[in-house]
Design an enzyme around this catalytic site. Structure first.
Site, short mmCIF file in Angstrom:
data_model
loop_
_atom_site.label_atom_id
_atom_site.label_comp_id
_atom_site.label_asym_id
_atom_site.label_seq_id
_atom_site.Cartn_x
_atom_site.Cartn_y
_atom_site.Cartn_z
N ARG A 79 29.32 58.34 100.45
CA ARG A 79 28.39 58.65 101.53
C ARG A 79 29.10 59.56 102.53
NH1 ARG A 79 26.72 53.74 99.49
NH2 ARG A 79 24.74 54.06 98.44
N ASP A 109 28.50 57.85 93.61
CA ASP A 109 27.22 57.34 94.08
C ASP A 109 26.21 58.48 94.12
OD1 ASP A 109 25.21 55.66 95.39
OD2 ASP A 109 26.91 54.37 95.89
N HIS A 136 22.45 54.41 90.96
CA HIS A 136 23.25 55.21 91.89
C HIS A 136 23.89 56.40 91.18
CE1 HIS A 136 22.70 52.78 95.46
NE2 HIS A 136 22.95 51.69 94.76
N GLU A 149 21.42 47.60 92.09
CA GLU A 149 20.31 48.40 92.59
C GLU A 149 19.87 49.48 91.60
OE1 GLU A 149 20.96 47.92 97.37
OE2 GLU A 149 21.84 49.68 96.45
N TRP A 175 27.42 39.89 96.32
CA TRP A 175 27.16 40.60 97.59
C TRP A 175 25.85 40.19 98.24
CZ3 TRP A 175 23.20 44.15 98.72
CH2 TRP A 175 22.40 44.56 97.64
N PHE A 177 31.45 45.14 106.64
CA PHE A 177 32.04 45.67 107.86
C PHE A 177 31.36 46.97 108.30
CE2 PHE A 177 36.41 43.35 107.37
CZ PHE A 177 35.75 42.14 107.52
N GLU A 203 27.49 55.23 105.10
CA GLU A 203 26.36 56.07 105.50
C GLU A 203 26.48 56.51 106.96
OE1 GLU A 203 26.07 53.24 103.87
OE2 GLU A 203 24.38 53.24 102.48
#
Ligand SMILES: [Zn+2]
Length: 790
Positions: free
Chosen positions: A188, A217, A290, A354, A420, A446, A497
């Protein structure tokens, strides 16, 4: 890994921040002065004894590393190099100390077999220093501890005009978990290798041993693959980047081409650098989702054929690798062959998270694969994909790790799971006999805010304070002793991001990473929050400063807690994660200033009162004012018995939670809500004597997106003797379960006054998530904050 976050991002805007400093006052009860204050080591060693006396480093100091082990010499040189810079002494590393000199012994001659590979003993007396371990890694961690026994200036990069004193100590130290790590997303946003080294230094400083490098990604492919040059020519760059959060109408982009990648030579250099610091790198190559950046260069690997552009916004994209096309597997095998050649560690992370099944459902090749392989659905197709990659990796002598989605459709035989989406995936995998690494988004993301979002730089959302990280317990209580062996450890995720610079990475991980270091290294019973605060504040922040890391100040939120004495008096306790803060408060409804009442310790409360409190520095409010109404009622601080247990994951403060006078906020994990998983809440309150009561009420929260629902009904009954109960109310819920709003409701029952000593409250959990809900059939949560008895 961020899909779930979208809800959280906006939640924050909608509700005032809840206090994440959870629950009961006892957690803070360890006395700060009960521990030795002369050394400040993070993470705290297993056994630390500070003795009388000290040793002063002399200019004839020699490091005696009498070992043929090359790594021992390397550790000795690592320490010597540091000491030479700051002391100006020669500090030679020798096999045998000739004649008279000051000696620092470093050896692998320990007979203490419990030390394992990473444990060590360190003895400092007035004559010498002795560091002993079973393997070089242990010596390296001993060196970290020794450095932290010296003044913080030992971390400087030039000679310091000072004397170097070490208190005499006896230390024996063994890590609690063997997997202790940090992750970094370089897709990102991209970070130069100088920073990757600085990040690895930070891991080493905290005795962490795994760096999870998220290399590919949707928004960028960051690793050079010689066989596929388009991956770095095309996939490593995006045309522009979204400004701010997605999904709020007209999105704005910066119009600036962005990207970068690591050459294989650079990667080799990083791997070597990490090895010298006993840090293993786990590379992550995302599949089958991704994948947008890779597809932009090689659209033939998709289901539709494209065309595609490297992602410029955040989220989860429908276009993924085609699971029906053998060319995809050849591509992946080629990529992994090069990856495996670069990273000597045991693991390769293949993502697996995802991955929308939209394209696969419409793709002839994918559907043909499902038929040929006799698969049930697209989830099993994903499982087929992962199993096939696992087989390939194991042919190369490597083990596969994936995010917890790899459980769906059946887990590959030897796979290790990173949990996660909370801890359920980790629990399920351990119960199936698979290794697990904990990294739940509830505690170890974090990229979440660590303080009041209004005073913090833009982040993805969430709210994870230093205290919350410190309180994280990686071992799920649900697991049996045998199953617990599969929990290898924990580590934090740093998605980038909203983290554009190296500086900002440091700000987001520090000091939360210091807390995590103690979670994964220090024995559970040794953890001590007030003492951690002292060590962090007195010495460790200085070290970070000298090493030129930028650490956040943390949360300035005041936690307003209640406490009781044996006579039933209610006290207010004000706490914060700051070290010795100046807290000022009011109880008259006014906003506190530095002229309000200075908090000196807990104070009694006579009536239902709203307390407002803030932390001030030089008369200026830091963060924002916390306000909490403490409701005085007859049940406050009384005995409660649970006929069905609350969940240890959401204790809300434990046994006193439902009778502490404190109501929950719109955030179910604010530390005031108590959770019941899949079963009813059923409690009996003992008021201690017969009282006159005329109303009972209980608060519940519904947050269907988080699988939390209103009770189907709430029954209240009272009793004089605890045997014969008289029903006083049976309330029904009328709120739809599929409502998307976050709603708090009190189920109140006023009745004609009567005498009772015992109050029984039964709230019916709906048991499972309803049809039409994404979690349909899964266990439903029931969350309550307070039973008010008037
Ligand atoms: Zn396909």
């Amino acid at each position: 890994m961020e899909l779930v976050m979208k809800n959280l991002v906006f939640l924050f805007v909608a509700i005032s921040i809840a206090l994440a400093l959870s629950g009961c006052a006892n957690k803070y009860a360890v006395r700060e002065d009960a521990v030795d204050r002369s050394v400040s080591i993070i993470p705290l060693p297993s056994l630390l004894e500070v003795k009388m006396g000290e040793l002063m480093l002399q200019d004839d100091l020699k490091i005696v590393a009498n070992s043929s082990d090359q790594e021992v010499r390397q550790v000795a040189e690592f320490l010597a190099a540091h000491l030479r810079i700051v002391t100006g002494f020669e500090v030679p590393v020798v096999d045998k100390a000739p004649g008279k000199c000051q000696r620092l012994f470093m050896d692998l001659t320990t007979t203490d077999s419990e030390l394992g590979v990473e444990g060590y003993t360190l003895t400092v007396n007035e004559q010498a220093i002795r560091l002993s371990a079973g393997a070089a890694a242990g010596l390296f961690y001993g060196v970290q501890t020794l450095m932290q026994c010296l003044p913080a200036a030992v971390y400087a990069d030039e000679k310091q005009p000072m004397t170097w004193r070490i208190p005499c100590v006896e230390i024996r130290d063994i890590p609690r978990f063997r997997y202790r790590g940090m992750h970094l997303d370089v897709c990102r946003h991209f970070f130069p290798i100088e920073f990757i080294k600085k990040y690895i230094d930070l891991l080493a400083l905290h005795k962490m041993n795994v760096f999870h490098w998220h290399l590919t990604d949707d928004q960028g492919w960051r690793i050079e693959i010689k066989k596929y040059p388009e991956l770095t020519r095309v996939s490593a760059f995006r045309e522009q980047t979204l400004i701010g959060h997605p999904g709020r109408g007209a999105e704005q982009y910066d119009g600036v081409r962005y990207g970068g990648y690591y050459t294989q030579d650079e990667i080799k250099e990083i791997v070597r650098y990490a090895q010298e610091r006993f840090v293993t790198i786990i590379p992550e190559i995302e599949m089958p989702g991704h994948a947008l950046a890779a597809l932009a260069a090689y659209p033939e690997l998709s289901c539709t054929g494209g065309s595609f552009a490297v992602g410029t916004t955040w989220g989860v994209f429908d276009d993924v690798f085609c699971a029906g096309n053998d060319q995809v597997f050849h591509f992946m095998e080629d990529v992994l062959t090069e990856v495996v050649g670069l990273f000597p560690g045991e693991y390769v992370h293949i993502g697996g998270d995802e991955c929308p099944k939209t394209r696969w459902q419409q793709c002839e090749k994918c559907q043909a694969r499902i038929r040929q392989e006799g698969l049930k659905d697209e989830h099993e197709l994903q499982s087929y994909f992962i199993r096939r990659m696992e087989k390939f990796l194991s042919s190369k002598g490597k083990r596969l790790i994936g995010w917890d989605e790899i459980l769906e459709g059946g887990l590959a035989p030897q796979a290790t799971v990173m949990s996660w989406r909370g801890v359920d995936g980790g629990i399920a995998a351990a119960q199936q006999g698979h290794d697990v690494i904990m990294t739940p988004n509830s505690h170890l993301y974090f990229d979440h805010y660590q303080a009041d979002p209004q005073s913090e730089p833009l982040a993805i959302g969430g709210y994870t304070t230093l205290k919350k990280v410190y309180d994280y317990e990686p071992m799920p209580p649900e697991l049996s002793a045998t199953e617990q062996k599969y929990i290898l450890g924990a580590r934090a995720n740093v998605w980038t991001e909203y983290i554009k610079t190296s500086d900002q990475v440091e700000y987001m991980v520090l000091p939360r990473m210091c807390a995590l270091a103690e979670v994964v290294w220090t024995a559970k019973e040794k953890k001590n929050w007030p003492d951690f605060q002292r060590r962090l504040h007195q010495e460790h922040r200085k070290r970070l400063d000298i090493l030129n890391y930028r650490a956040a100040e943390g949360s300035f939120e005041v936690a307003i807690m209640t406490d009781y004495d044996d006579d039933g008096l209610v006290y207010i306790d004000l706490q914060s994660e700051q070290y010795r803060p100046a807290i000022f408060y009011t109880i008259d409804g006014t906003e506190p200033t530095s002229n309000s009442i200075a908090y000196q310790g807990r104070f009694p409360l006579q009536n239902t009162t709203t307390i407002r409190a803030g932390i001030f520095q030089q008369d200026v409010l830091k963060g924002r004012v916390a306000a909490k109404t403490v409701t005085l009622h007859q049940g406050l601080g009384k005995m409660i018995s649970y006929l069905q247990p609350f969940s240890l994951r959401y204790p809300g403060g434990g046994d006193p939670a439902l009778l502490d006078g404190l109501l929950g906020s719109g955030s179910f994990n604010d530390g005031h809500w108590q959770g019941f998983h899949g079963h009813d809440m059923e409690v009996v309150v003992d008021l201690g004597r017969v009282c006159r009561i005329s109303e009972i009420s209980t608060g519940f929260i519904q947050n269907a997106g988080s699988w939390i629902f209103m009770p189907l009904g709430v029954d209240y009954a009272v009793s004089i003797d605890g045997q014969a109960y008289q029903s006083v109310a049976a309330l029904k819920n009328d709120l739809a379960a599929l409502n998307n709003e976050i709603i708090i409701r009190r189920f109140s029952a006023p009745f004609s006054a009567l005498d009772a000593r015992y109050v029984k409250v039964v709230a019916q959990n709906r048991g499972t998530c309803p049809e039409g809900h994404p979690g349909a059939g899964g266990k439903a949560w029931l969350f309550a904050d307070e039973i008010i008895i008037q």
